[in-house]
Design a protein around this motif. Structure first.
Motif, PDB file in Angstrom:
ATOM      1  N   SER A 130       0.842  -1.187   0.000  1.00 25.49           N
ATOM      2  CA  SER A 130       0.000   0.000   0.000  1.00 25.49           C
ATOM      3  C   SER A 130       0.882   1.244   0.000  1.00 25.49           C
ATOM      4  N   VAL A 131       0.249   2.387  -0.150  1.00 25.59           N
ATOM      5  CA  VAL A 131       0.943   3.678  -0.071  1.00 25.59           C
ATOM      6  C   VAL A 131       0.561   4.303   1.271  1.00 25.59           C
ATOM      7  N   VAL A 132       1.547   4.502   2.139  1.00 25.60           N
ATOM      8  CA  VAL A 132       1.279   4.946   3.510  1.00 25.60           C
ATOM      9  C   VAL A 132       1.881   6.337   3.740  1.00 25.60           C
ATOM     10  N   HIS A 133       1.066   7.232   4.265  1.00 24.90           N
ATOM     11  CA  HIS A 133       1.515   8.571   4.653  1.00 24.90           C
ATOM     12  C   HIS A 133       1.379   8.678   6.176  1.00 24.90           C
ATOM     13  N   VAL A 134       2.459   9.002   6.862  1.00 21.29           N
ATOM     14  CA  VAL A 134       2.471   9.027   8.324  1.00 21.29           C
ATOM     15  C   VAL A 134       2.825  10.427   8.827  1.00 21.29           C
ATOM     16  N   GLU A 135       2.051  10.873   9.800  1.00 17.97           N
ATOM     17  CA  GLU A 135       2.324  12.146  10.473  1.00 17.97           C
ATOM     18  C   GLU A 135       2.313  11.901  11.977  1.00 17.97           C
ATOM     19  N   LEU A 136       3.375  12.292  12.667  1.00 17.34           N
ATOM     20  CA  LEU A 136       3.396  12.209  14.124  1.00 17.34           C
ATOM     21  C   LEU A 136       2.706  13.436  14.697  1.00 17.34           C
ATOM     22  N   VAL A 137       1.744  13.181  15.607  1.00 15.08           N
ATOM     23  CA  VAL A 137       0.952  14.276  16.170  1.00 15.08           C
ATOM     24  C   VAL A 137       0.896  14.117  17.689  1.00 15.08           C
ATOM     25  N   PRO A 138       0.611  15.181  18.414  1.00 12.32           N
ATOM     26  CA  PRO A 138       0.452  15.050  19.865  1.00 12.32           C
ATOM     27  C   PRO A 138      -0.724  14.151  20.203  1.00 12.32           C
ATOM     28  N   GLY A 139      -0.655  13.493  21.355  1.00  7.81           N
ATOM     29  CA  GLY A 139      -1.801  12.733  21.826  1.00  7.81           C
ATOM     30  C   GLY A 139      -1.546  11.260  22.002  1.00  7.81           C
ATOM     31  N   ASP A 140      -2.601  10.568  22.443  1.00  7.48           N
ATOM     32  CA  ASP A 140      -2.534   9.145  22.761  1.00  7.48           C
ATOM     33  C   ASP A 140      -3.468   8.319  21.888  1.00  7.48           C
ATOM     34  N   LEU A 141      -3.718   8.791  20.674  1.00  8.77           N
ATOM     35  CA  LEU A 141      -4.574   8.068  19.737  1.00  8.77           C
ATOM     36  C   LEU A 141      -3.847   7.873  18.420  1.00  8.77           C
ATOM     37  N   VAL A 142      -4.228   6.819  17.712  1.00 10.83           N
ATOM     38  CA  VAL A 142      -3.767   6.605  16.343  1.00 10.83           C
ATOM     39  C   VAL A 142      -4.989   6.760  15.441  1.00 10.83           C
ATOM     40  N   ASP A 143      -4.921   7.755  14.573  1.00  3.87           N
ATOM     41  CA  ASP A 143      -6.028   8.093  13.683  1.00  3.87           C
ATOM     42  C   ASP A 143      -5.674   7.597  12.279  1.00  3.87           C
ATOM     43  N   VAL A 144      -6.530   6.728  11.719  1.00  4.06           N
ATOM     44  CA  VAL A 144      -6.217   6.087  10.435  1.00  4.06           C
ATOM     45  C   VAL A 144      -7.352   6.315   9.448  1.00  4.06           C
ATOM     46  N   THR A 145      -7.000   6.739   8.239  1.00  2.00           N
ATOM     47  CA  THR A 145      -7.950   6.822   7.138  1.00  2.00           C
ATOM     48  C   THR A 145      -7.458   5.906   6.032  1.00  2.00           C
ATOM     49  N   VAL A 146      -8.325   5.005   5.604  1.00  2.00           N
ATOM     50  CA  VAL A 146      -7.995   4.008   4.591  1.00  2.00           C
ATOM     51  C   VAL A 146      -8.814   4.288   3.338  1.00  2.00           C
ATOM     52  N   ALA A 147      -8.147   4.301   2.190  1.00  2.00           N
ATOM     53  CA  ALA A 147      -8.842   4.509   0.923  1.00  2.00           C
ATOM     54  C   ALA A 147      -8.383   3.460  -0.084  1.00  2.00           C
ATOM     55  N   ALA A 148      -9.280   3.132  -1.018  1.00  3.49           N
ATOM     56  CA  ALA A 148      -8.946   2.230  -2.127  1.00  3.49           C
ATOM     57  C   ALA A 148      -9.287   2.969  -3.411  1.00  3.49           C
ATOM     58  N   LYS A 149      -8.276   3.355  -4.160  1.00  2.40           N
ATOM     59  CA  LYS A 149      -8.443   4.248  -5.310  1.00  2.40           C
ATOM     60  C   LYS A 149      -8.315   3.473  -6.611  1.00  2.40           C
ATOM     61  N   GLY A 150      -9.339   3.535  -7.434  1.00  9.56           N
ATOM     62  CA  GLY A 150      -9.320   2.850  -8.711  1.00  9.56           C
ATOM     63  C   GLY A 150      -8.371   3.504  -9.708  1.00  9.56           C
TER      64      GLY A 150
END
Length: 500
Positions: A130-150
């Protein structure tokens, strides 16, 4: 410090990808339903009806909305207070989730990813990486958005480094018509402005992950310049008259999304990424307490639209089709195809070209046949084939003369054909037909049997023979060279010209 278990991330990614393969986002369904009610173009209204009907069928049957189940893109905002409990990289963990989703035996998804892209282009068989874009942000959560692009919509991505004084609106309005209909409108446009070239592209893609809210935005009014720009572009792009599937109509885009970033004083990078009628993305969060599985949508929110063939649709028997009958088809005619048709797309056409170049004959007789540009999903249960919507026909343009010389009567795909191809069809007195991109499960219901005819090693790109019954298509290019992808948008653009 919250600890994110490897298995929780894998299970959440896998669940999200299965979910979005057969559930449209509810905001998209609502917006498309509104567009259906407003649409005045019969061809566009019929296409939207097929997309909405397909959406409900896929949601109920848990089968892919589109046969192109996409390249996976993942946006991760990783809370700096979290730790991934794994000896593997984040990329490897996410890819394991992708692998499990695409190889799910209950709903296998089409593997479209090839390695060694410049040369061998070998299918990886599990749609990774897959193609993964990662940003480190403040906090104690992992926020993930998943897309499937034709690929059809991804291939229409555009970028330009504008001069600082250049008009973004003018560039977008000049550019969108060049994208044709291969991105399967009606959908969304994601626009990234600023940063650097690669930043603009990523922002354009990420902007598409936001919910459709154009109606709400217009109702309350813009609160800043970007919101004003979104509204202006939404109205002016729709005034181009491109319409659903490029057939001409009121709605080309349901929303325009924009993200921006500071840029160099000498630069104005701008990117456009379209999202197609098979819009697929989902969002979840992990906090260390277990996987995040998406809730089931309420299907009662789907519009009450059930496509059925136009009463004026012409039934065509492929087994007795003649060049004379093809020559009588008119642009915009809706046809219901029954009988035996061949399939083939990029790889098969290249194989045929290579054989002919060596002085050999193709393993299939194409004389007086119709070919369908398709790469279906593998079947499950008692299915003949899995979802089997059309692929973008323009990729086969360079093979048109070759295939017509082999005796083809007509071709079926999606989107427009190039000028030389239209001219070739007219010279050979042959036709091009379109099926609706984004209605793959609906189309597959018309396929009664399937058998491999040649190039079995190519998998979904092999040449098959389908026996179809009442497969819906529209005459896009006639034997006289009349082209609905030119005439339809032109007529609607003239009708809507006061807006632009």
């Amino acid at each position: 410090m919250p600890e994110i278990a490897e298995s929780d991330l894998i299970d959440s990614v896998s669940d999200a990808l299965q979910h979005i393969s057969y559930y449209h986002p509810e905001d998209y369904v609502r917006a498309l339903g509104d567009a259906y009610r407003r649409e005045e173009s019969p061809a566009a209204k019929d296409a939207i009806a097929q997309i909405l009907t397909n959406s409900r069928m896929s949601a109920i049957g848990h089968r892919p909305i589109c046969q192109d189940t996409g390249i996976v893109t993942v946006f991760v905002k990783w809370g700096q207070g979290c730790r991934l409990a794994s000896s593997r990289s984040l990329q490897a963990v996410i890819d394991e989730g992708v692998r499990r989703a695409y190889l799910n035996t209950a709903n296998p998804l089409r593997a479209s990813i090839v390695s060694d892209p410049a040369f061998a282009r070998r299918n990886t068989r599990d749609n990774t990486p897959s193609v993964v874009h990662v940003e480190l942000v403040p906090g104690d959560l992992v926020d993930v958005t998943v897309a499937a692009k034709g690929g059809g919509s991804e291939n229409k991505t555009k970028f330009k480094m504008l001069n600082p004084s250049d008009s973004i609106v003018d560039w977008v309005l000049d550019t969108v018509p060049t994208m044709g209909a291969g991105w399967c409108p009606p959908g969304m446009l994601g626009i990234g402005i600023g940063g650097t070239a690669e930043k603009a592209m990523v922002m354009a893609k990420e902007s598409l992950m936001a919910p459709i809210d154009m109606a709400q935005l217009k109702a309350r009014g813009p609160e800043n310049d970007l919101e004003s720009l979104r509204i202006e572009l939404h109205e002016k792009v729709n005034a181009l008259g491109i319409g659903a599937q490029g057939l001409g109509g009121l709605t080309t885009v349901l929303d325009v999304k924009i993200l921006d970033w500071p840029t160099h004083a000498a630069s104005k990078p701008v990117a456009i990424v379209p999202n197609c009628a098979a819009t697929r993305h989902a969002h979840f969060r992990l906090d260390g307490t277990g996987p995040s599985l998406l809730p089931l949508p309420d299907l009662s929110t789907w519009p009450d639209v059930s496509w059925s063939p136009d009463k004026y649709a012409r039934r065509v028997c492929l087994d007795s089709l003649t060049a004379g009958e093809v020559a009588r088809w008119k642009a915009g005619d809706r046809l219901l195809l029954s009988g035996k048709m061949l399939t083939g797309r990029d790889a098969a056409h290249k194989r045929i070209r290579d054989l002919l170049d060596r002085g050999e004959q193709p393993p299939v007789n194409f004389s007086n046949r119709v070919i369908y540009y398709v790469g279906p999903v593998d079947p499950v249960g008692d299915e003949v084939v899995g979802p089997a919507g059309p692929t973008t026909a323009t990729r086969m343009d360079k093979y048109t003369d070759m295939m017509l010389d082999l005796g083809l009567l007509a071709m079926v795909g999606k989107a427009e054909r190039g000028g030389p191809t239209v001219a070739s069809l007219a010279a050979h007195r042959r036709a091009y037909l379109t099926a609706v991109g984004g209605a793959a499960y609906l189309v597959s219901r018309a396929i009664r049997s399937s058998r491999v005819m040649a190039f079995e090693d190519l998998g979904m790109e092999a040449i098959y023979e389908f026996d179809v019954q009442d497969m819906p298509v529209t005459v896009a290019v006639t034997a006289d060279g009349e082209n609905v992808h030119a005439s339809g948008p032109k007529a609607w653009r003239q009708r809507l010209s006061p807006i632009s």
